[in-house]
Design an enzyme around this catalytic site. Structure first.
Site, PDB file in Angstrom:
ATOM      1  N   HIS A 152     -36.391  16.997  41.523  1.00  0.00           N
ATOM      2  CA  HIS A 152     -37.742  17.365  42.218  1.00  0.00           C
ATOM      3  C   HIS A 152     -37.646  18.099  43.322  1.00  0.00           C
ATOM      4  O   HIS A 152     -38.421  18.904  43.464  1.00  0.00           O
ATOM      5  CB  HIS A 152     -38.263  15.777  42.469  1.00  0.00           C
ATOM      6  CG  HIS A 152     -38.978  15.020  41.163  1.00  0.00           C
ATOM      7  ND1 HIS A 152     -38.476  13.551  41.170  1.00  0.00           N
ATOM      8  CD2 HIS A 152     -39.440  15.428  40.211  1.00  0.00           C
ATOM      9  CE1 HIS A 152     -38.882  13.292  39.979  1.00  0.00           C
ATOM     10  NE2 HIS A 152     -39.463  14.193  39.176  1.00  0.00           N
TER      11      HIS A 152
ATOM     12  N   LYS B 162     -47.504   2.693  33.067  1.00  0.00           N
ATOM     13  CA  LYS B 162     -46.051   3.000  32.824  1.00  0.00           C
ATOM     14  C   LYS B 162     -45.042   1.924  33.347  1.00  0.00           C
ATOM     15  O   LYS B 162     -43.952   2.130  33.510  1.00  0.00           O
ATOM     16  CB  LYS B 162     -45.904   4.196  33.592  1.00  0.00           C
ATOM     17  CG  LYS B 162     -45.972   5.546  32.777  1.00  0.00           C
ATOM     18  CD  LYS B 162     -45.279   6.739  33.436  1.00  0.00           C
ATOM     19  CE  LYS B 162     -45.289   8.058  32.313  1.00  0.00           C
ATOM     20  NZ  LYS B 162     -44.955   9.116  33.174  1.00  0.00           N
TER      21      LYS B 162
ATOM     22  N   ARG C 139     -37.861  21.580  32.442  1.00  0.00           N
ATOM     23  CA  ARG C 139     -36.307  21.722  32.374  1.00  0.00           C
ATOM     24  C   ARG C 139     -35.716  22.163  31.202  1.00  0.00           C
ATOM     25  O   ARG C 139     -34.753  22.813  31.132  1.00  0.00           O
ATOM     26  CB  ARG C 139     -36.203  20.043  32.291  1.00  0.00           C
ATOM     27  CG  ARG C 139     -36.325  19.356  33.520  1.00  0.00           C
ATOM     28  CD  ARG C 139     -36.236  17.726  33.230  1.00  0.00           C
ATOM     29  NE  ARG C 139     -37.740  17.535  32.934  1.00  0.00           N
ATOM     30  CZ  ARG C 139     -38.055  16.235  33.244  1.00  0.00           C
ATOM     31  NH1 ARG C 139     -37.465  15.379  33.789  1.00  0.00           N
ATOM     32  NH2 ARG C 139     -39.474  15.720  32.953  1.00  0.00           N
TER      33      ARG C 139
ATOM     34  N   SER D   3     -36.096  10.901  36.076  1.00  0.00           N
ATOM     35  CA  SER D   3     -36.163   9.674  36.703  1.00  0.00           C
ATOM     36  C   SER D   3     -35.737   8.401  35.699  1.00  0.00           C
ATOM     37  O   SER D   3     -35.149   7.589  36.178  1.00  0.00           O
ATOM     38  CB  SER D   3     -37.700   9.216  37.484  1.00  0.00           C
ATOM     39  OG  SER D   3     -37.871  10.317  38.290  1.00  0.00           O
TER      40      SER D   3
HETATM   41  P1  ADP Z   1     -39.464  12.776  35.633  1.00  0.00           P
HETATM   42  O1  ADP Z   1     -39.488  13.327  34.381  1.00  0.00           O
HETATM   43  O2  ADP Z   1     -37.917  12.594  36.620  1.00  0.00           O
HETATM   44  O3  ADP Z   1     -39.857  11.231  35.826  1.00  0.00           O
HETATM   45  P2  ADP Z   1     -42.150  13.223  36.864  1.00  0.00           P
HETATM   46  O4  ADP Z   1     -42.723  12.685  35.797  1.00  0.00           O
HETATM   47  O5  ADP Z   1     -42.060  12.575  37.861  1.00  0.00           O
HETATM   48  O6  ADP Z   1     -40.282  13.431  36.633  1.00  0.00           O
HETATM   49  O7  ADP Z   1     -42.478  14.960  36.857  1.00  0.00           O
HETATM   50  C1  ADP Z   1     -42.896  15.411  37.821  1.00  0.00           C
HETATM   51  C2  ADP Z   1     -42.562  16.829  37.646  1.00  0.00           C
HETATM   52  O8  ADP Z   1     -41.211  17.288  38.027  1.00  0.00           O
HETATM   53  C3  ADP Z   1     -42.687  17.442  36.217  1.00  0.00           C
HETATM   54  O9  ADP Z   1     -43.335  18.812  36.520  1.00  0.00           O
HETATM   55  C4  ADP Z   1     -41.491  17.571  35.836  1.00  0.00           C
HETATM   56  O10 ADP Z   1     -41.256  18.459  34.533  1.00  0.00           O
HETATM   57  C5  ADP Z   1     -40.642  17.925  36.938  1.00  0.00           C
HETATM   58  N1  ADP Z   1     -39.043  17.638  37.064  1.00  0.00           N
HETATM   59  C6  ADP Z   1     -38.706  16.467  36.749  1.00  0.00           C
HETATM   60  N2  ADP Z   1     -37.548  16.460  36.672  1.00  0.00           N
HETATM   61  C7  ADP Z   1     -37.154  17.696  36.879  1.00  0.00           C
HETATM   62  C8  ADP Z   1     -35.890  18.310  37.134  1.00  0.00           C
HETATM   63  N3  ADP Z   1     -34.512  17.951  36.875  1.00  0.00           N
HETATM   64  N4  ADP Z   1     -35.975  19.726  37.369  1.00  0.00           N
HETATM   65  C9  ADP Z   1     -37.108  20.298  37.436  1.00  0.00           C
HETATM   66  N5  ADP Z   1     -38.211  20.030  37.217  1.00  0.00           N
HETATM   67  C10 ADP Z   1     -38.363  18.441  36.917  1.00  0.00           C
END
Ligand code: ADP
Length: 164
Positions: free
Chosen positions: A19, A43, A92, A130
């Site tokens: 992130h 969630k 990703r 996460s």
């Molecule tokens: P996670 O899948 O880690 O729980 P979130 O649901 O909080 O993440 O996603 C928030 C944003 O960050 C989304 O657009 C997700 O694709 C992006 N994101 C999450 N992990 C990564 C990563 N390792 N690299 C790039 N973008 C990411």
């Protein structure tokens, strides 16, 4: 000139280096980056929204153009409230693409002024999520260096407490 405001929405439960990499890439591109934590009770998160906001604010303290807020309901409505037209999402792998594509088109339908920008992280962070960090951490795996140090400490405490 109107300011260019981007919203980076997600669960951030908790924020990790993938992130952060995306946020750091956004900072020079926009006047303001609003990190928006989705309030999604369904969630069963590890950290409350309040805790997530606090952790993200601490980590982003060095970036004055970043703001951290929570939202519930439609993302496009939140974007109107903060005056943003750009949604940033991290991609990703191909597996992210399908749902992201659907969401981007639905958001455009709901509000044609909203554009979605996809960004790619540093390749050594592209596998992070996460969910995976929580899973590996709860099994005793070493996740130091994949999340900011303050988050690592909070994560370890919380996972140990949950085991008891
Ligand atoms: P996670 O899948 O880690 O729980 P979130 O649901 O909080 O993440 O996603 C928030 C944003 O960050 C989304 O657009 C997700 O694709 C992006 N994101 C999450 N992990 C990564 C990563 N390792 N690299 C790039 N973008 C990411």
């Amino acid at each position: 000139m109107k300011s260019r405001i981007a919203v980076y929405p997600g669960s951030f439960d908790p924020i990790h280096d993938g992130h952060l990499d995306i946020i750091q890439r956004c900072v020079p591109m926009f006047d303001e980056v609003v990190v928006a934590v989705l309030q999604n009770e369904g969630k069963s998160p590890l950290f409350s929204v309040g805790e997530r906001l606090e952790m993200i604010r601490a980590v982003l303290a060095e970036f004055p153009s970043c703001r951290v807020e929570s939202f519930s309901g439609l993302l496009v409505d939140f974007m109107d409230r903060v005056g943003a037209r750009v949604v940033v999402r991290g991609l990703r792998a191909v597996s992210d693409f399908e749902t992201e594509f659907q969401m981007a088109l639905m958001n455009r339908r709901l509000n044609p002024r909203v554009e979605t920008v996809f960004m790619v992280p540093r390749e050594d962070l592209a596998y992070l999520s996460s969910r995976l960090l929580k899973e590996v951490g709860s099994l005793g795996g070493d996740i130091r260096g994949l999340v900011p140090e303050t988050v690592f400490v909070r994560l370890r405490e919380r996972l140990v407490k949950r085991e008891r």
